[in-house]
Structures are given as C-alpha cells and as structure tokens.
Design an enzyme around this catalytic site. Structure first.
Site, PDB file in Angstrom:
ATOM      1  CG  MET A  41      -1.741  -1.278   1.366  1.00  8.36           C
ATOM      2  SD  MET A  41      -2.941  -1.483   0.061  1.00  8.36           S
ATOM      3  CE  MET A  41      -4.102  -0.226   0.473  1.00  8.36           C
ATOM      4  CG  ASP A  42       4.276   3.686  -1.840  1.00  5.50           C
ATOM      5  OD1 ASP A  42       4.271   4.491  -0.895  1.00  5.50           O
ATOM      6  OD2 ASP A  42       5.068   3.752  -2.781  1.00  5.50           O
ATOM      7  N   GLY A  43       1.398   5.303  -1.835  1.00  3.41           N
ATOM      8  CA  GLY A  43       0.954   6.371  -2.710  1.00  3.41           C
ATOM      9  C   GLY A  43      -0.391   6.975  -2.376  1.00  3.41           C
TER      10      GLY A  43
END
Length: 105
Positions: A41-43
C-alpha cells in the site's frame, strides 16, 4: 415528466460489472494460480495531495480497494496474502495521521 433513470443505469452497470468479473475470474482460473500474493500500500497520501483532498482521504479511499482485492484473492483460491501497509518510518508522521491509519486497519 422526467423519469429518474439513475437507479436503472446503476443496476445495469452493476449487472454488467458482475458479468465481466465472472468472465475474468473464469479466464484467470484456467491458468496456474499463485499461492501467495503481496500488496504494498503506497501512494495514497501522494494521491490525496495531488488531488487536493484532505489529509487521510487517500488512505480512506485505498482501504476499500484493498478489501476488494482481498475478496478477489479469496474467490480465486489464493492461499496466502501479505499486506505491507505501514512501515516503521510511518511512526514519524503526525500522531493524528498515525492514529487514523491504525483505526483503518
């Protein structure tokens, strides 16, 4: 007299979406299914800033997407899923942001 077609359109799109989903699942299930899938989970925070959204909205928007992906993995028979959603560096963020992330999980 104006008819409300929002419900009809929504039902039609929902039915089309379900049909497409079943078709895609059928195709995917024909090949070898991975035993393990990992999600990073990134951004979400960058997305919110770029979209001029309030702090935390990006994370709240990302969570239902993760839930959908986990449901798909379950339906496809993926045995193991890893979700990397919070690094030790994230504790350096504002306390209220850390708290809201913890509450999402």
């Amino acid at each position: 007299m104006h008819k409300d077609t929002g419900g009809i359109t929504s039902n039609l799109l929902g039915g089309l979406s379900n049909c497409l989903r079943r078709c895609i699942f059928g195709i995917l299930s024909m090949g070898p299914m991975p035993h393990h899938i990992a999600f990073i989970m990134d951004g979400n925070r960058r997305f919110a800033k770029k979209s001029n959204l309030a702090e935390g909205i990006g994370h709240k928007a990302g969570f239902p997407s993760l839930i959908s992906m986990l449901r798909y993995c379950y339906e496809l028979g993926v045995k193991y899923v890893t979700v990397y959603a919070f690094s030790i560096d994230n504790f350096k963020r504002k306390p209220n942001e850390v708290q809201s992330l913890m509450e999402l999980m």
